[in-house]
Enzyme design. Sequence first.
Site, PDB file in Angstrom:
ATOM      1  N   HIS A  63       1.029  -1.117  -0.102  1.00 61.67           N
ATOM      2  CA  HIS A  63       0.158  -0.131   0.019  1.00 61.67           C
ATOM      3  C   HIS A  63       0.757   1.457  -0.054  1.00 61.67           C
ATOM      4  CE1 HIS A  63      -3.826   2.018   0.241  1.00 61.67           C
ATOM      5  NE2 HIS A  63      -3.350   2.895   1.362  1.00 61.67           N
ATOM      6  N   HIS A  65       0.931   5.544  -1.521  1.00 61.35           N
ATOM      7  CA  HIS A  65       0.426   6.783  -2.097  1.00 61.35           C
ATOM      8  C   HIS A  65       1.796   7.582  -2.533  1.00 61.35           C
ATOM      9  CE1 HIS A  65      -3.668   5.701  -0.703  1.00 61.35           C
ATOM     10  NE2 HIS A  65      -3.222   5.755   0.351  1.00 61.35           N
ATOM     11  N   GLN A  68       2.509  11.332  -1.266  1.00 59.76           N
ATOM     12  CA  GLN A  68       2.778  11.874   0.173  1.00 59.76           C
ATOM     13  C   GLN A  68       4.004  11.696   0.881  1.00 59.76           C
ATOM     14  OE1 GLN A  68      -0.371   9.512   2.307  1.00 59.76           O
ATOM     15  NE2 GLN A  68      -2.095  10.078   0.709  1.00 59.76           N
ATOM     16  N   ARG A  90      -5.296  15.383   6.565  1.00 60.12           N
ATOM     17  CA  ARG A  90      -5.823  15.139   5.199  1.00 60.12           C
ATOM     18  C   ARG A  90      -5.724  16.334   4.677  1.00 60.12           C
ATOM     19  NH1 ARG A  90     -11.477  12.803   3.312  1.00 60.12           N
ATOM     20  NH2 ARG A  90     -12.121  14.735   4.219  1.00 60.12           N
ATOM     21  N   TYR A 129      -4.753   7.462  -6.906  1.00 59.75           N
ATOM     22  CA  TYR A 129      -5.816   8.246  -7.022  1.00 59.75           C
ATOM     23  C   TYR A 129      -5.456   9.635  -7.695  1.00 59.75           C
ATOM     24  CZ  TYR A 129      -5.243   9.454  -2.396  1.00 59.75           C
ATOM     25  OH  TYR A 129      -4.598  10.057  -1.127  1.00 59.75           O
ATOM     26  N   HIS A 215     -11.799   3.631  -3.805  1.00 60.57           N
ATOM     27  CA  HIS A 215     -10.862   3.908  -2.816  1.00 60.57           C
ATOM     28  C   HIS A 215     -11.285   3.553  -1.344  1.00 60.57           C
ATOM     29  CE1 HIS A 215      -9.911   7.161   0.169  1.00 60.57           C
ATOM     30  NE2 HIS A 215      -8.818   7.048  -0.326  1.00 60.57           N
ATOM     31  N   HIS A 241      -9.621   0.956   0.999  1.00 59.96           N
ATOM     32  CA  HIS A 241      -9.342   1.171   2.479  1.00 59.96           C
ATOM     33  C   HIS A 241     -10.860   0.914   3.122  1.00 59.96           C
ATOM     34  CE1 HIS A 241      -6.889   4.618   0.714  1.00 59.96           C
ATOM     35  NE2 HIS A 241      -6.051   4.041   1.556  1.00 59.96           N
ATOM     36  N   HIS A 278      -5.973  -1.232   6.438  1.00 62.81           N
ATOM     37  CA  HIS A 278      -6.224  -0.769   7.646  1.00 62.81           C
ATOM     38  C   HIS A 278      -7.068  -1.685   8.393  1.00 62.81           C
ATOM     39  CE1 HIS A 278      -3.850   2.671   6.541  1.00 62.81           C
ATOM     40  NE2 HIS A 278      -4.899   3.309   5.742  1.00 62.81           N
ATOM     41  N   ASP A 329       2.058   3.047   2.881  1.00 61.93           N
ATOM     42  CA  ASP A 329       1.070   4.053   2.991  1.00 61.93           C
ATOM     43  C   ASP A 329       1.668   5.418   2.782  1.00 61.93           C
ATOM     44  OD1 ASP A 329      -1.229   5.267   3.031  1.00 61.93           O
ATOM     45  OD2 ASP A 329      -1.966   4.576   5.055  1.00 61.93           O
TER      46      ASP A 329
HETATM   47 ZN    ZN Z   1      -3.845   4.585   2.029  1.00 56.28          ZN
END
Ligand code: ZN
Length: 460
Positions: A63, A65, A68, A90, A129, A215, A241, A278, A329
Amino acid sequence: MQLVSLKYFRFESLLQKDGWLSPAYVGVDESGLITYLSSQPPAQVIAVESVLGLALPGFQNAHSHAFQYAMAGLAENHPAGTSDDFWTWREAMYQCALSVNPDQAEAIATILYAEMLRHGYTHVAEFHYLHHDKDGKPYSNLAEMGTRMISAAKTAGIKITLVPVFYQKGSFGLDPQPRQKRFISKTVDDYFKLFEASKQVLKNYNNASLGFSVHSLRAVDLTDIKTTFNQGPKDLPFHLHVAEQKKEVADCLAYCGKRPMQWLLENLDVNERFNLVHSTHLDDSELTTLAKSGATVVLCPSTEGNLGDGIFRMREYVKLRGRWCIGTDSHIGLNPMEEFRMIDYRQRLVSNQRNTFEGDAAAYLVNEEIESGRKAMGFKSKNHFEVGQPFDAFIYNSTTHLLADTSDKNRLSTVVFTSDSSRIMGTIVDGRWIVKDQHHARGHFIKTAFSKALRELKNR
Ligand SMILES: [Zn+2]
C-alpha cells in the site's frame, strides 16, 4: 525449457519458509530467474559471487501513495491548544496532492521507490488516485499519472502493481469537494476507461502488473462499489481502504445503517482477491467473518500510528487464522522490520503480554508478509525462493556482531527484532544488485531530479 545459469551467488544462509539453507548457492539466468538452489556448489561453475550475507526474500509493500512522500515529516508540529487528528492531516495532504505536476510526481515516486529498495522492498502496490491535472481535467492520456508511476518504478528498478483507484464522492452521499478534483471519476464507466488506459501503460515495463480498486466506502457510491467489483476483472487483486477511522465508521452507520466492514461482508463476495487496507475498527462478528473470508488485511503500522488511527485486533485475528501483509501508505516509515515490530509491540502494549504470536514470532511475521504480500500483488508462490522464479532478495550482513555468532534458531529473530538498515548489504532484483552498500545504481540521477521537484514545490 532448459534454464541456463548466467552466474552464481554463494550466501552464508538463505531464508526459506521452513528455515535457513546454509550455505546457499543460487544460480540465475540472463532474465534473473533462479536456475539452481542448493547448499552444495554446482558441478560446473561459470562464476560465483561470494557474499558474506544472509539472503531474505524481497518484501512486498502492498500500500503506497507515492506523492505523500513529499510531505513526510511535515505534519508533526502541533501548536499548543489545538486539536490535530487524521482529518487535519488530510487537509495538508490535499495541499500536496493539488500542487504536484507529472514530472514532480515521477521524481518523488522514483526516489521513494529507490528508498523502498534500499530497505528491502522489491515490489510495491501503488494505490493510485491522483489522476487528473491541477484543474481536475483528465490528461490527454487518461493514465498520464499512472504512466509516471510505472516510469518511476522502472527507473528505480522496483516491481510495481499499479492499482488505479475509483474515487467519486466527498463522503457518504456527498459530492466531491474542490480539493478532491484531481481524484474523481464520476461514473463506473469513467473509472473503467481509466482502468483500460492504465492497462495500456503496462507494456512500458516488464515488471509492471495491475490491480483495481475503489478508494473506500466513503469515496464511492455503495451501488457503484458493487458494480465495479462485479464488472471488474476476475483475475486481478482488488484493493480498498476500510474502517480506518472511528468517524468513518460512525458516518457509514448513519448513512446506511451498517458499519463499513459489515456492509462490505454482506454485500460483496469478499474472498482472497480482496486487500482491505487498515481494517482498524472491527467488531467481533466482522473480525470472525473477515478472517474466514481469506481476504488479506493490509496493515500500515507506521502510518496508522502517525495518524492516530487505532490498533488492529491482531492477536485475535491471527488466532482466527486471518491473513495480512504490510504497506507503508504515507511513507512516514520505510523499514519493514519496524513495521513488524510495531505490529507485535502494539499488541504487547495493550495486552501486557509478550507472546502476541505462538512459536517463532519473526518466522511467522516474515512468512505471512511474503505469502500474503505476493498475493496482494497478484502472484502466488510455494516458497520464498524457487527454481524458475525471479531471484529477488535483500541481504543482511552476516558478519555484524550480533549476527556473526547467532544460531540458526535465533538468526531471524535477531534480524527482525534488533536490526536497523545499516546492517543491510543490499537488494537484488531479478538476479542483479539494485542497491549495494546503501548505494543505488542510479542514485545521483534520482536525487537530482527529486531535489529539482522539491525546489519547485517549495513545501519543505
Ligand atoms: Zn492509504
